[in-house]
Design a protein around this motif. Sequence first.
Motif, PDB file in Angstrom:
ATOM      1  N   GLY A 145       1.075  -1.200   0.125  1.00 46.20           N
ATOM      2  CA  GLY A 145       0.313   0.271  -0.234  1.00 46.20           C
ATOM      3  C   GLY A 145       1.123   1.493  -0.152  1.00 46.20           C
ATOM      4  O   GLY A 145       0.358   2.707  -0.032  1.00 46.20           O
ATOM      5  N   VAL A 146       2.045   1.025  -0.343  1.00 42.64           N
ATOM      6  CA  VAL A 146       2.656   2.331  -0.028  1.00 42.64           C
ATOM      7  C   VAL A 146       2.478   3.298  -1.171  1.00 42.64           C
ATOM      8  O   VAL A 146       2.591   2.486  -2.271  1.00 42.64           O
ATOM      9  CB  VAL A 146       4.333   2.139   0.489  1.00 42.64           C
ATOM     10  CG1 VAL A 146       5.588   3.001  -0.216  1.00 42.64           C
ATOM     11  CG2 VAL A 146       5.197   1.283   1.361  1.00 42.64           C
ATOM     12  N   ARG A 147       2.305   4.225  -0.897  1.00 40.43           N
ATOM     13  CA  ARG A 147       2.578   5.612  -2.585  1.00 40.43           C
ATOM     14  C   ARG A 147       3.687   6.504  -2.801  1.00 40.43           C
ATOM     15  O   ARG A 147       3.720   6.597  -1.445  1.00 40.43           O
ATOM     16  CB  ARG A 147       1.233   6.281  -2.302  1.00 40.43           C
ATOM     17  CG  ARG A 147      -0.057   4.598  -2.749  1.00 40.43           C
ATOM     18  CD  ARG A 147      -1.424   5.704  -3.264  1.00 40.43           C
ATOM     19  NE  ARG A 147      -1.344   6.609  -1.403  1.00 40.43           N
ATOM     20  CZ  ARG A 147      -2.361   7.351  -1.894  1.00 40.43           C
ATOM     21  NH1 ARG A 147      -2.369   8.623  -3.181  1.00 40.43           N
ATOM     22  NH2 ARG A 147      -2.892   8.618  -1.044  1.00 40.43           N
ATOM     23  N   ILE A 148       4.124   6.489  -3.103  1.00 39.77           N
ATOM     24  CA  ILE A 148       5.636   7.604  -3.343  1.00 39.77           C
ATOM     25  C   ILE A 148       5.318   8.078  -4.682  1.00 39.77           C
ATOM     26  O   ILE A 148       5.170   8.053  -5.793  1.00 39.77           O
ATOM     27  CB  ILE A 148       6.600   6.715  -3.405  1.00 39.77           C
ATOM     28  CG1 ILE A 148       7.025   6.383  -1.886  1.00 39.77           C
ATOM     29  CG2 ILE A 148       7.788   7.762  -3.148  1.00 39.77           C
ATOM     30  CD1 ILE A 148       8.621   5.321  -1.495  1.00 39.77           C
ATOM     31  N   SER A 149       4.789  10.001  -4.198  1.00 43.93           N
ATOM     32  CA  SER A 149       4.483  10.812  -5.829  1.00 43.93           C
ATOM     33  C   SER A 149       5.394  12.024  -5.841  1.00 43.93           C
ATOM     34  O   SER A 149       5.343  12.183  -4.402  1.00 43.93           O
ATOM     35  CB  SER A 149       2.352  11.067  -5.527  1.00 43.93           C
ATOM     36  OG  SER A 149       1.717   9.403  -5.416  1.00 43.93           O
ATOM     37  N   SER A 150       5.957  12.214  -7.177  1.00 43.03           N
ATOM     38  CA  SER A 150       6.997  12.912  -6.316  1.00 43.03           C
ATOM     39  C   SER A 150       6.494  14.105  -8.680  1.00 43.03           C
ATOM     40  O   SER A 150       6.052  13.586  -9.133  1.00 43.03           O
ATOM     41  CB  SER A 150       8.722  12.008  -6.770  1.00 43.03           C
ATOM     42  OG  SER A 150       9.354  13.834  -7.231  1.00 43.03           O
ATOM     43  N   ALA A 151       6.773  15.680  -8.295  1.00 40.33           N
ATOM     44  CA  ALA A 151       7.102  16.491  -8.969  1.00 40.33           C
ATOM     45  C   ALA A 151       8.249  17.155  -8.941  1.00 40.33           C
ATOM     46  O   ALA A 151       8.451  17.866  -9.485  1.00 40.33           O
ATOM     47  CB  ALA A 151       5.835  17.169  -8.722  1.00 40.33           C
ATOM     48  N   HIS A 152       9.099  16.827  -7.743  1.00 37.33           N
ATOM     49  CA  HIS A 152       9.797  18.107  -7.462  1.00 37.33           C
ATOM     50  C   HIS A 152      11.457  16.798  -6.543  1.00 37.33           C
ATOM     51  O   HIS A 152      11.408  16.674  -8.128  1.00 37.33           O
ATOM     52  CB  HIS A 152       9.733  18.455  -6.252  1.00 37.33           C
ATOM     53  CG  HIS A 152      10.417  19.710  -6.810  1.00 37.33           C
ATOM     54  ND1 HIS A 152      10.639  21.140  -6.065  1.00 37.33           N
ATOM     55  CD2 HIS A 152      11.644  19.208  -5.974  1.00 37.33           C
ATOM     56  CE1 HIS A 152      11.521  21.826  -5.739  1.00 37.33           C
ATOM     57  NE2 HIS A 152      12.968  21.040  -5.533  1.00 37.33           N
ATOM     58  N   GLU A 153      11.144  15.941  -5.741  1.00 37.48           N
ATOM     59  CA  GLU A 153      12.665  15.814  -5.934  1.00 37.48           C
ATOM     60  C   GLU A 153      12.432  14.822  -3.828  1.00 37.48           C
ATOM     61  O   GLU A 153      11.543  15.323  -2.943  1.00 37.48           O
ATOM     62  CB  GLU A 153      13.948  16.459  -5.733  1.00 37.48           C
ATOM     63  CG  GLU A 153      14.745  15.261  -5.103  1.00 37.48           C
ATOM     64  CD  GLU A 153      16.117  16.125  -5.231  1.00 37.48           C
ATOM     65  OE1 GLU A 153      17.383  15.218  -5.929  1.00 37.48           O
ATOM     66  OE2 GLU A 153      16.125  16.981  -4.544  1.00 37.48           O
ATOM     67  N   ILE A 154      12.607  13.344  -4.092  1.00 31.83           N
ATOM     68  CA  ILE A 154      12.023  12.496  -3.164  1.00 31.83           C
ATOM     69  C   ILE A 154      12.634  11.609  -2.803  1.00 31.83           C
ATOM     70  O   ILE A 154      13.402  11.427  -3.738  1.00 31.83           O
ATOM     71  CB  ILE A 154      10.059  11.940  -2.815  1.00 31.83           C
ATOM     72  CG1 ILE A 154       9.385  13.181  -2.797  1.00 31.83           C
ATOM     73  CG2 ILE A 154      11.015  10.724  -1.592  1.00 31.83           C
ATOM     74  CD1 ILE A 154       7.812  12.243  -3.192  1.00 31.83           C
ATOM     75  N   VAL A 155      13.550  11.382  -1.474  1.00 27.21           N
ATOM     76  CA  VAL A 155      15.247  10.902  -1.976  1.00 27.21           C
ATOM     77  C   VAL A 155      14.952  10.843   0.084  1.00 27.21           C
ATOM     78  O   VAL A 155      14.573  10.526   0.816  1.00 27.21           O
ATOM     79  CB  VAL A 155      16.551  11.726  -1.783  1.00 27.21           C
ATOM     80  CG1 VAL A 155      17.823  11.214  -1.129  1.00 27.21           C
ATOM     81  CG2 VAL A 155      16.529  13.122  -2.940  1.00 27.21           C
ATOM     82  N   ILE A 156      14.937   9.329  -0.418  1.00 23.17           N
ATOM     83  CA  ILE A 156      15.100   8.259   1.145  1.00 23.17           C
ATOM     84  C   ILE A 156      16.465   7.389   0.915  1.00 23.17           C
ATOM     85  O   ILE A 156      16.780   6.855   0.325  1.00 23.17           O
ATOM     86  CB  ILE A 156      14.103   7.044   0.992  1.00 23.17           C
ATOM     87  CG1 ILE A 156      12.173   8.097   0.741  1.00 23.17           C
ATOM     88  CG2 ILE A 156      13.501   6.515   1.766  1.00 23.17           C
ATOM     89  CD1 ILE A 156      11.372   7.300  -0.036  1.00 23.17           C
ATOM     90  N   ALA A 157      16.835   7.632   1.678  1.00 26.67           N
ATOM     91  CA  ALA A 157      17.853   7.232   2.886  1.00 26.67           C
ATOM     92  C   ALA A 157      18.485   5.578   2.775  1.00 26.67           C
ATOM     93  O   ALA A 157      17.184   4.971   2.526  1.00 26.67           O
ATOM     94  CB  ALA A 157      18.620   7.471   3.725  1.00 26.67           C
TER      95      ALA A 157
END
Length: 240
Positions: free
Chosen positions: A93-105
């Motif tokens: 069910g995880v949702r990741i939505s980007s229009a700019h920048e998403i950084v997950i270490a």
Amino acid sequence: MRKDHRPYFLKRAFTRFQDAYTRRFIRPQLDALGPGAMCVHPWNIKIFGAPITIGQHVNILTTSDKKVRFTVWPEKPGMGKIAIGDFCLVCPGVRISSAHEIVIADNCMMAGSTFITDADWHGTYDRLHTIGETAPVYIRDNVWLGDRTTVCKGVTIGENSIIGAGSVVVRDVPPNVIAAGNPARVVRELDPERRLVKRAAWFADIEQLNRDIHQLDHENLAGNSLIYWLKTVFAPGSND
């Protein structure tokens, strides 16, 4: 089902099929997928846009009713990005939505139905503006996002921090704390004397890990037969 009734060879064959599906249909949609990635039911992973990169030994778990979605939909050329580091866990069910920048270490855990976004997706006053305001999201090393967490645009979550289930994160969270609520606030600091064990430790010896998993499967599935498994599929009993 109360337990897994599959014989060992069938579970191993299904695992190989999932790996082959990931290589054939998921990897080509990504800009990078590191070695050792394990996807459960990868046909429930939905990908749109680019660039999207995923590091090594990432576990992505899905179910038919809780798909995992990675979406990059930029407002302008050169914007929009999802980068997920090594040893991360992505739950159903995880949702990741980007229009700019998403950084997950590295070493981050995203529990079920987590939503991470770097945009509003509609303008505050102009509702025809489908992107709205945007600001990058940075989730530092070893962060744990609890079940149904929402992380909003412009947020940085510091390393080792935990976000409680159902929280809505609208401002930065410092490192080494537990935050919870809507909006999320710091409710406790982590004990600096306690040793933190990261997900990377689980993968320190891959060969031994694989042997342990195979041994565990042998023990858990011992005695399962193909005929009985088919019976549990088509005519399950009260004890199955």
